[in-house]
Design a protein around this motif. Structure first.
Motif, PDB file in Angstrom:
ATOM      1  N   VAL A   1      37.223  73.448  88.658  1.00  0.00           N
ATOM      2  CA  VAL A   1      36.414  72.579  89.524  1.00  0.00           C
ATOM      3  C   VAL A   1      37.277  71.408  89.950  1.00  0.00           C
ATOM      4  O   VAL A   1      37.972  70.797  89.125  1.00  0.00           O
ATOM      5  N   ARG A   2      37.266  71.124  91.236  1.00  0.00           N
ATOM      6  CA  ARG A   2      38.021  69.975  91.740  1.00  0.00           C
ATOM      7  C   ARG A   2      37.030  68.875  92.115  1.00  0.00           C
ATOM      8  O   ARG A   2      35.972  69.149  92.673  1.00  0.00           O
ATOM      9  N   GLY A   3      37.371  67.656  91.758  1.00  0.00           N
ATOM     10  CA  GLY A   3      36.514  66.530  92.113  1.00  0.00           C
ATOM     11  C   GLY A   3      37.384  65.399  92.640  1.00  0.00           C
ATOM     12  O   GLY A   3      38.529  65.609  93.020  1.00  0.00           O
TER      13      GLY A   3
ATOM     14  N   LYS B   1      30.881  68.589  86.329  1.00  0.00           N
ATOM     15  CA  LYS B   1      30.488  69.801  87.068  1.00  0.00           C
ATOM     16  C   LYS B   1      30.941  71.068  86.341  1.00  0.00           C
ATOM     17  O   LYS B   1      30.209  72.045  86.263  1.00  0.00           O
TER      18      LYS B   1
ATOM     19  N   ASP C   1      30.648  75.244  93.805  1.00  0.00           N
ATOM     20  CA  ASP C   1      31.705  74.267  93.498  1.00  0.00           C
ATOM     21  C   ASP C   1      32.760  74.785  92.529  1.00  0.00           C
ATOM     22  O   ASP C   1      33.771  74.128  92.287  1.00  0.00           O
ATOM     23  N   VAL C   2      32.503  75.957  91.929  1.00  0.00           N
ATOM     24  CA  VAL C   2      33.408  76.452  90.888  1.00  0.00           C
ATOM     25  C   VAL C   2      34.267  77.582  91.456  1.00  0.00           C
ATOM     26  O   VAL C   2      33.750  78.567  91.973  1.00  0.00           O
ATOM     27  N   GLU C   3      35.607  77.393  91.362  1.00  0.00           N
ATOM     28  CA  GLU C   3      36.502  78.494  91.744  1.00  0.00           C
ATOM     29  C   GLU C   3      36.691  79.375  90.520  1.00  0.00           C
ATOM     30  O   GLU C   3      36.755  78.879  89.402  1.00  0.00           O
TER      31      GLU C   3
ATOM     32  N   ALA D   1      34.754  66.098  88.101  1.00  0.00           N
ATOM     33  CA  ALA D   1      35.112  67.507  87.875  1.00  0.00           C
ATOM     34  C   ALA D   1      34.712  67.970  86.472  1.00  0.00           C
ATOM     35  O   ALA D   1      34.282  69.107  86.276  1.00  0.00           O
TER      36      ALA D   1
ATOM     37  N   ASP E   1      31.336  62.486  91.717  1.00  0.00           N
ATOM     38  CA  ASP E   1      32.075  63.733  91.965  1.00  0.00           C
ATOM     39  C   ASP E   1      33.039  63.988  90.807  1.00  0.00           C
ATOM     40  O   ASP E   1      34.244  64.064  90.995  1.00  0.00           O
TER      41      ASP E   1
END
Ligand SMILES: [Zn+2]
Length: 447
Positions: free
Chosen positions: A219-221, A237, A345-347, A234, A232
């Motif tokens: 996850v990138r934030g 999330k 939002d999650v790769e 990461a 935001d």
């Protein structure tokens, strides 16, 4: 014709039975610990040379192959059969073993001690027992000039315990000609008995394996200061997604192998397996529930987390690793379900992925497995089952072979066999090795 050949079982088999016990012990004494880190691997070359020498002694021509790295020894040999037009049978076994901590054991894990009716040590059931039984049977066949019905390919392999990149996986990619003509294969984690009621044994033959897929989540934030309001994050999330996945229960799916297994258990015991409460019903199976319980649904267990480098810095990236085990035929549905749970939002990416395999419990080979078991244990029943883990069968199935777990062992009713795999005080009954050698002898000459 079969009667004549059965009459020949006699003396040659008893030599093979004794050899199977000695070879199990001697192979255990060759430390072939595979930690998964190639730099620490020991012993595979010595074990492969040991096997090649035993085969060479009776006249086998062997091929020794180091699979892409020094010391990662594999040995392959072929015994020509009566009917070259039939597909060959591959009998494969791995020479490596998982690590053992001697301080936890009641005998030294590399002693190969033969005491109290058992051969003790790391690899005793996974799978130097089967390697030894195979070796003893191959030698007996060669020595006594026994010609099997079809070609038999014997393969002794490195690196199964770390996925086979330096063993079966490498050979299948780089030396497929060694397995030319093979249509079927047998190997570990099947063929052992469980006692289902007084004196009645079922032999579990592995016909399927779940897939193993290790997944990285990212996850990138927005990076920022830990003291400020921040929407935001990461880490937040990622951990929410990981928690959703870790507590998710994937749907109950009965594949053919598990359905056949449960039906056979109902036949043998009268036990009913209510699909409404399958988890509860499977729990009644005792020790084997540990394996079967993991084969009725996909699982996704979070195993690693990493993010951040300082207490007051919100990192821009957070990562997790999840160990996914997927049933045969479920990969696409599993991935759709993953995406729904994880959200946009999650790769995700696969770190390793070896697909599930499944074959049917029928055909001449299965009939021969059943017949060679019941010849030695009348009244027993051979039934299929699915393994929740993985073996080199995954690699060989990519060459189109039907793969079975068939390393026959008749076990005492009170032995918690599945706990011995990678366990402390791993050991195999001497009687079971002798039984298995007789079953293999009968099976390999007739199959
Ligand atoms: Zn194994």
């Amino acid at each position: 014709m079969h009667e004549q050949r059965d009459a020949a079982v006699g003396q040659g088999t008893s030599v093979a039975e004794e050899e199977a016990v000695v070879f199990t012990s001697e192979l255990i004494r060759i430390d072939t610990t595979n930690t998964g880190d190639p730099a620490t691997v020991v012993g595979e070359r010595v074990a492969a040379e040991y096997v090649a020498e035993k085969l060479g002694e009776v006249g086998f021509e062997t091929t020794y192959v180091e699979s892409g790295a020094k010391g990662r020894g594999n040995v392959v040999a072929r015994l020509a059969g009566r009917d070259a037009s039939r597909g060959a049978l591959l009998v494969h076994g791995h020479l490596d073993a998982v690590p053992a901590d001697a301080s936890e054991w009641s005998v030294h894990p590399f002693s190969g001690a033969v005491q109290d009716g058992y051969v003790w040590g790391r690899g005793a059931v996974d799978m130097k027992d089967m390697v030894a039984m195979t070796l003893a049977t191959a030698r007996r066949m060669k020595r006594d000039g026994i010609v099997p019905e079809r070609d038999i390919i014997f393969a002794f392999l490195a690196d199964e315990e770390a996925g086979g990149d330096y063993g079966a996986g490498w050979l299948v990619q780089n030396r497929p000609e060694l397995f030319e003509g093979a249509t079927e294969a047998i190997s570990e984690v099947g063929g052992f008995s469980i006692t289902v009621k007084d004196g009645v044994r079922a032999y579990l033959i592995e016909t399927a394996e779940k897939g193993i897929a290790w997944m990285r989540l990212r996850v990138r934030g927005r990076a920022g200061h830990g003291s400020m309001v921040h929407e935001d994050n990461a880490v937040t999330k990622l951990t929410q997604a990981v928690a959703r996945l870790g507590t998710h229960k994937f749907p109950l799916v009965l594949t053919d192998s598990v359905r056949d297994f449960l039906a056979a258990m109902t036949d043998l015991t009268g036990m009913e397996f209510d699909e409404e409460d399958l988890d509860g019903a499977v729990a009644k199976l005792g020790a084997v529930a540990r394996v079967v319980g993991a084969t009725i649904r996909d699982t996704a267990n979070p195993t690693m987390l990493s993010a951040g480098y300082k207490a007051n810095v919100i990192p821009s990236v957070a990562e997790a690793v999840v160990d996914c085990r997927v049933l045969p035929g479920r990969q696409a549905a599993f991935e759709r379900e993953l995406d729904e749970i994880l959200g946009p939002d999650v790769e995700r990416e696969w770190i390793t992925s070896s697909r599930a395999v499944e074959t049917t419990f029928d055909g001449a080979l299965v009939d021969h497995m059943t017949a060679s078991i019941t010849a030695e244990d009348p009244g027993a029943k051979a039934i299929p089952y699915m393994l929740s883990g993985g073996t080199d069968a995954k690699s060989f199935s990519t060459l189109g072979m039907r793969c079975f777990g068939f390393a026959p062992l008749r076990l005492p009713a009170d032995l918690d066999f599945t706990a011995l795999f990678h366990g402390v005080d791993e050991r195999v009954p001497v009687d079971a090795l002798k039984f298995g050698t007789r079953v293999l002898d009968r099976f390999l000459r007739n199959c």
